[in-house]
Scaffold this active site. Structure first.
Site, PDB file in Angstrom:
ATOM      1  N   LYS A  34       0.840  -1.203   0.000  1.00  0.00           N
ATOM      2  CA  LYS A  34       0.000   0.000   0.000  1.00  0.00           C
ATOM      3  C   LYS A  34       0.871   1.248   0.000  1.00  0.00           C
ATOM      4  O   LYS A  34       2.072   1.186   0.275  1.00  0.00           O
ATOM      5  CB  LYS A  34      -0.933  -0.010   1.222  1.00  0.00           C
ATOM      6  CG  LYS A  34      -0.235   0.105   2.574  1.00  0.00           C
ATOM      7  CD  LYS A  34      -1.221  -0.043   3.733  1.00  0.00           C
ATOM      8  CE  LYS A  34      -0.507  -0.027   5.070  1.00  0.00           C
ATOM      9  NZ  LYS A  34      -1.424  -0.330   6.188  1.00  0.00           N
ATOM     10  N   TYR A 277      13.375  32.072   3.604  1.00  0.00           N
ATOM     11  CA  TYR A 277      12.148  32.745   4.061  1.00  0.00           C
ATOM     12  C   TYR A 277      12.143  32.893   5.573  1.00  0.00           C
ATOM     13  O   TYR A 277      12.486  31.972   6.315  1.00  0.00           O
ATOM     14  CB  TYR A 277      10.920  31.907   3.683  1.00  0.00           C
ATOM     15  CG  TYR A 277      10.684  31.754   2.199  1.00  0.00           C
ATOM     16  CD1 TYR A 277      10.516  32.859   1.369  1.00  0.00           C
ATOM     17  CD2 TYR A 277      10.603  30.487   1.645  1.00  0.00           C
ATOM     18  CE1 TYR A 277      10.275  32.693   0.012  1.00  0.00           C
ATOM     19  CE2 TYR A 277      10.359  30.312   0.283  1.00  0.00           C
ATOM     20  CZ  TYR A 277      10.199  31.431  -0.524  1.00  0.00           C
ATOM     21  OH  TYR A 277       9.958  31.269  -1.868  1.00  0.00           O
TER      22      TYR A 277
HETATM   23  C1  PLP Z   1      -0.722  -1.186   7.108  1.00  0.00           C
HETATM   24  C2  PLP Z   1      -1.262  -2.429   7.683  1.00  0.00           C
HETATM   25  C3  PLP Z   1      -0.399  -3.431   8.169  1.00  0.00           C
HETATM   26  C4  PLP Z   1       1.090  -3.239   8.290  1.00  0.00           C
HETATM   27  O1  PLP Z   1       1.400  -2.447   9.405  1.00  0.00           O
HETATM   28  P1  PLP Z   1       2.898  -2.286   9.882  1.00  0.00           P
HETATM   29  O2  PLP Z   1       2.815  -1.560  11.169  1.00  0.00           O
HETATM   30  O3  PLP Z   1       3.589  -1.469   8.826  1.00  0.00           O
HETATM   31  O4  PLP Z   1       3.471  -3.645   9.987  1.00  0.00           O
HETATM   32  C5  PLP Z   1      -0.966  -4.624   8.551  1.00  0.00           C
HETATM   33  N1  PLP Z   1      -2.304  -4.819   8.509  1.00  0.00           N
HETATM   34  C6  PLP Z   1      -3.148  -3.860   8.096  1.00  0.00           C
HETATM   35  C7  PLP Z   1      -4.622  -4.127   8.097  1.00  0.00           C
HETATM   36  C8  PLP Z   1      -2.673  -2.640   7.684  1.00  0.00           C
HETATM   37  O5  PLP Z   1      -3.511  -1.693   7.269  1.00  0.00           O
END
Ligand code: PLP
Length: 379
Positions: A34, A277
């Site tokens: 993701k 800035y």
């Molecule tokens: C993003 C996510 C993970 C991974 O989380 P980490 O803390 O990066 O290991 C696992 N399960 C779900 C449902 C997630 O949304």
């Protein structure tokens, strides 16, 4: 190509995955792609890593569609919230639905019955995140419904931990819901108990378990073998970053990122002249100021102004003056710096943890924030 780019060491990611796998076997590994593969660049990471992944996880259906359009054939679970009108996309692109409510499950069944097609789903149980999913105390209705769905194949069931990386919650005494103080963190062991309750509903029904039961994110993959079940879902850990600073490093991983740039301008600034800035930085003596063609629009947080450090020609220097949208300056003091000299913003002794501290955020945001304007180079 732009002199500012993100170098991604794919072999390191593969090694991280192998180390995770060695620890969790025989559990499978869902690789999380993701958010542009946590900023690494999904277009390079996905084709390389998919052959080594049992499952792929994305947050939103659009990310799943993108992977399918790239030709990725590995099963893909869309873990986040889905709207009923997105269900056709799951069929068209062969994606696995997180069935996170009775209504969504019913919509999926209804749509698939009409379309005369089948959809794969994992039931999403909310054991303590209060985000998406059906709570353990209302899961029975979801399970009953799922058993009557003729067009939804319940392949899996999963939950997600709120605090699995918190070392102080390790191996606490069994707590019952009644005794929990309202201020206490929801412990992963409590969440696991609630998940077990739900799994036991299946046993009572003498139906077989969905064959993919999963719960472990990175923290739980490191600390809770009892949460591995059939599959683990380590995100940040796969990318070589630990989910907490003081966490027990039961699996060795390393970051795969080097964020590089080159000096675009070099000048000696007279003592007392404000830089950038707001004139938030002034040298007390003549000082070499290097301008680096990278800014907050690239994901180099503005909040790191006067806090960050960068490596130029192998040496660390303080960032100086307000970080701009497209450029920032560094103070090289009396050192000689030329246009075109090598700069490292992340890597070379600067860690995602350093950037997170300077920016007042976490390593996840540091990585996922590196913008699309920064080319990814896969090595
Ligand atoms: C993003 C996510 C993970 C991974 O989380 P980490 O803390 O990066 O290991 C696992 N399960 C779900 C449902 C997630 O949304």
């Amino acid at each position: 190509m732009r002199p500012t780019y993100l170098e991604v060491n794919l072999n390191q990611l593969k090694q991280n995955l192998a180390n995770i796998r060695a620890r969790v076997a025989p559990a499978k590994v869902l690789v999380i792609l993701k958010a542009n593969a946590y900023g690494h660049g999904v277009d390079g990471v996905a084709p390389f890593i998919a052959p080594f992944a049992d499952y792929i996880g994305v947050a939103i259906v659009e990310e799943g569609i993108h992977l399918r359009k790239m030709g990725i054939a590995t099963p893909i679970l869309v873990m986040g919230g889905t709207l009923p009108e997105q269900i056709p996309d799951f069929l068209e692109f062969d994606l696995t639905l997180a069935a996170s409510s009775l209504e969504l499950l019913e919509s999926a069944e209804r749509y698939c019955a009409t379309a005369k097609k089948r959809i794969r789903a994992h039931l999403k149980i909310d054991t303590g995140m209060e985000r998406i999913g059906v709570r353990e105390y209302e899961a029975e209705a979801l399970i009953e419904k799922s058993l009557s769905c003729k067009h939804v194949e319940i392949e899996g069931i999963f939950t997600h931990f709120a605090n699995s990386e918190v070392m102080s919650l390790r191996a606490p005494a069994k707590q019952s819901s009644a005794k929990i103080s309202p201020l206490a963190l929801t412990s992963p062991s409590l969440q696991l108990e609630r998940f077990e309750e739900v799994l036991s509903i299946y046993e009572k029904r003498s139906e077989p378990h969905p064959h993919l039961r999963h719960a472990a994110n990175s923290g739980a993959t490191l600390l809770m073998p009892e949460s591995y079940y059939d599959m683990v879902r380590p995100g940040v850990l796969f990318y070589g970053v630990y989910p907490a600073r003081n966490i027990e490093k039961t699996i060795e991983v390393k970051t795969a990122l080097t964020w590089r740039s080159k000096v675009a301008y070099s000048k000696v600034t007279r003592s007392g002249r404000g830089v950038s800035y707001g004139s938030l930085w002034r040298s007390e003596a003549e000082s070499r100021i290097a301008t680096i063609p990278c800014g907050y629009a690239d994901g180099y947080f503005r909040g790191m102004t006067n806090k960050a450090r960068v490596v130029i020609n192998g040496k660390k220097y303080p960032q100086a003056g307000r970080i701009c949208m497209d450029q920032f300056m560094a103070d090289a003091g009396v050192d000689e710096i030329k246009v075109g000299d090598d700069v490292i913003l992340l890597g070379g002794g600067i860690t995602p943890e350093d950037l997170a501290d300077w920016a007042g955020t976490n390593e996840y945001e540091v990585m996922t924030n590196i913008s699309a304007r920064v080319p990814r180079v896969f090595t």
